[in-house]
Enzyme design. Structure first.
Site, mmCIF file in Angstrom:
data_model
loop_
_atom_site.group_PDB
_atom_site.id
_atom_site.type_symbol
_atom_site.label_atom_id
_atom_site.label_comp_id
_atom_site.label_asym_id
_atom_site.label_seq_id
_atom_site.Cartn_x
_atom_site.Cartn_y
_atom_site.Cartn_z
ATOM 1 N N ASN A 23 0.801 -1.236 0.000
ATOM 2 C CA ASN A 23 0.000 0.000 0.000
ATOM 3 C C ASN A 23 0.830 1.281 0.000
ATOM 4 O O ASN A 23 0.383 2.311 -0.491
ATOM 5 C CB ASN A 23 -1.037 -0.006 1.127
ATOM 6 C CG ASN A 23 -0.430 0.026 2.502
ATOM 7 O OD1 ASN A 23 0.698 -0.427 2.700
ATOM 8 N ND2 ASN A 23 -1.150 0.549 3.468
ATOM 9 N N GLU A 67 4.694 -3.763 12.380
ATOM 10 C CA GLU A 67 3.699 -2.709 12.097
ATOM 11 C C GLU A 67 2.532 -3.401 11.404
ATOM 12 O O GLU A 67 2.617 -3.763 10.232
ATOM 13 C CB GLU A 67 4.305 -1.642 11.179
ATOM 14 C CG GLU A 67 5.469 -0.870 11.793
ATOM 15 C CD GLU A 67 5.029 0.089 12.881
ATOM 16 O OE1 GLU A 67 3.817 0.354 13.013
ATOM 17 O OE2 GLU A 67 5.910 0.564 13.620
ATOM 18 N N CYS A 86 -3.110 1.701 6.695
ATOM 19 C CA CYS A 86 -3.328 1.104 8.019
ATOM 20 C C CYS A 86 -3.906 2.136 8.979
ATOM 21 O O CYS A 86 -4.568 1.798 9.941
ATOM 22 C CB CYS A 86 -2.019 0.556 8.568
ATOM 23 S SG CYS A 86 -0.723 1.802 8.540
ATOM 24 N N GLU A 124 8.441 2.992 14.471
ATOM 25 C CA GLU A 124 9.286 3.408 13.354
ATOM 26 C C GLU A 124 9.282 4.932 13.290
ATOM 27 O O GLU A 124 8.275 5.564 13.593
ATOM 28 C CB GLU A 124 8.757 2.823 12.040
ATOM 29 C CG GLU A 124 8.950 1.313 11.969
ATOM 30 C CD GLU A 124 8.646 0.725 10.595
ATOM 31 O OE1 GLU A 124 7.656 1.142 9.976
ATOM 32 O OE2 GLU A 124 9.410 -0.145 10.157
#
Ligand code: NAD
Length: 484
Positions: A158, A257, A291, A465
């Site tokens: 994505n 993640e 997300c 991150e």
């Protein structure tokens, strides 16, 4: 078509130890343009032997890269940032071509992706440790951060550029070498980036790139190789769980993640214009394939009808078309499977009593198009309330009290991000502190920032991150007790 001419300049073989190799079996994988459904390229299909060769290359390049002065590493990372911006139009068009996202979204992704190199070029020279006298007075305590070692980086389709740079930049800044396994759907962006990084001066073997149609066995083989010390994964919770099991065998450090189910809470005192603007970006950035996408709109009952009407008006006005066509605001979804899944979620919600305000059925033209869709009165037991939508569908429900909003927002296995809109800052902060998610957008529809820690609680992941935390994920703490 002009945009396709870019394809000629992109490597399509595996990058192992600085050489582009076709892969030992010679097998190839098709890459599809979601805007048309047609094949646009094919890339090498790595075998397990290729993957272990990539691990060996990363391992061999490790000591020299770890010993490279931080300033030199920083300068190479800075050059990656600059080259990405010099090639931003090319990169955005490749992203749009293989992923389908609208060009403005693709340009936004390139800027975001490049920024990780600027940020971590600055972090590379600021990785400080600790020094203390032991409480007993008998010795000194020295703590340093050392490169963790060979990293396996697995990324989703994505954000094909940003999810790769969000891992590569901190790994290299910390002194690690890596093997990147991009998503099978979007390998071209990864290869285009790898060629740019080599040009920026990243030494051979420091970044290796593998594409494969057999991600499971290939990643598993790498995780069972004792030379690998780190897994950094971005993708679905389902695959993440599986990889955590795999990583347990060799006790590999994991940064995960994973998926989300973001609540977007609007209190009735919120500025409605700002809440709608925030809703549009939180829902429609990347066509809903994020997300962080708002998955459940929870709107206080006094404004629920006004909010739903305004959001429907904005959603139905979006121009849907090929991602790379001028004027497109919402491109296709990634593939036919995604199209059917999204349609199933909408049908289930309507069958359970949700009201369809706009959109609601897949487009029958070539490519994978789902129209921007708004549902109101969505019950909590509808699948769309519990599963990640990952598409251009806004599901609205209402609530009465602050406590109810918090309880419903937290009533999910996910905890990536929550959004809150209110004019009362005290309430905004109070609610933010009670929401169980790693990130909060308070009166904001977007929070992603390379300078901030990105990540989730619960089954949305482990670790962070970006920010200063991002580099620590690729470092091992070394304590030296010294007596002199
Ligand atoms: P996915 O989990 O299907 O795939 C992610 C990556 O894992 C891809 O490279 C894929 O090829 C690989 N993979 C698939 N099966 C594997 C296996 N058995 N073993 C090893 N690797 C395997 O996810 P996706 O469909 O590519 O991406 C969408 C998902 O990613 C969504 O759930 C989304 O929420 C999540 N995501 C999370 C973040 C975040 O930062 N939290 C960011 C972007 C996307």
């Amino acid at each position: 078509m002009g945009i396709r001419s870019h394809l000629a300049g992109i490597p399509t073989d595996l990058l192992i130890g600085g050489a582009w190799r076709p892969g030992l079996t010679g097998a190839r994988l098709d890459v599809t343009d979601p805007s048309t459904g047609a094949k646009i390229a094919d890339v090498a299909d790595a075998s397990i032997e290729d993957a272990l060769a990539a691990v060996a290359a990363a391992h061999d390049a490790g000591p020299e890269w770890a010993a490279t002065p931080p300033r030199r590493r920083s300068e190479i990372l800075r050059r990656c940032f600059e080259l990405m911006l010099e090639r931003k139009d090319f990169l955005a068009e490749i992203i749009s071509l293989e992923n389908g996202k609208a060009l403005p979204d693709a340009h936004g992704e390139v800027a975001y992706a490049a920024e990780f190199f600027r940020w971590f070029s600055e972090e590379a020279v600021r990785l400080t440790g600790d020094y203390a006298t032991a409480p007993s007075g008998a010795n000194r305590i020295i703590v340093q951060h050392q490169p963790i070692g060979v990293c396996v980086l697995v990324t989703p389709w994505n954000f094909p550029a940003a999810m790769a740079t969000r891992k590569i930049a901190p790994a290299l800044a910390a002194g690690c070498t890596c093997v990147l396994k991009p998503a099978t759907e979007t390998p071209l962006t990864a290869f285009a980036l790898a060629a740019i990084f080599a040009e920026a001066g990243v030494p051979d073997g420091v970044i290796n790139v593998l594409t494969t149609g057999r991600s499971g066995p290939l990643v598993s083989a790498m995780l069972h190789d004792p030379r690998v010390r780190k897994l950094s994964f971005t993708g679905s919770t389902e695959v993440g769980r599986r990889l955590l099991h795999e990583a347990a065998d060799t006790v590999i450090s994991c940064s995960m993640e994973l998926g989300g189910n973001a609540p977007f809470i609007v209190f009735d005192d919120a500025d409605l214009d700002k809440a709608i603007d925030g809703a549009m970006v939180a829902k429609m950035r990347n066509g809903g394939e994020a997300c962080t996408a708002a998955n459940r709109f929870l709107v206080q009952e006094g404004i629920q009808h006004a909010f739903a009407a305004r959001l429907s008006e904005r959603m139905s006005a979006l121009a849907v078309g090929p991602g790379y066509a001028v004027g497109t605001e919402c491109g296709p979804v990634i593939n036919g499977g995604a199209l059917r899944r999204i349609d199933g979620l909408v049908r289930d919600a309507v069958a359970r009593g949700a009201i369809l305000l706009t959109g609601g059925a897949p487009d029958d033209r070539d490519g994978f198009y789902y129209p921007p869709t708004v549902l109101s009165g969505v019950p909590d037991d509808a699948l769309i309330s519990t599963e990640e939508i990952f598409g251009p569908v806004a599901a609205i429900a209402s609530f009465r009290t602050e406590d109810e909003a918090i309880a419903r927002a937290n009533g999910t296995e996910y905890g990536l991000i929550s959004y809150v809109f209110t004019a009362d800052l005290a309430r905004g902060m109070r609610v933010s502190e009670k929401l169980d998610s790693g990130m909060i957008g308070l009166n904001r529809g977007v929070v992603s920032d390379p300078a901030a820690p990105f990540g989730g609680t619960k089954q949305s992941g482990l670790g962070r991150e970006g920010g200063h935390h991002g580099i620590l994920e690729f470092s091992e703490v070394k304590y030296i007790g010294v007596t002199w």
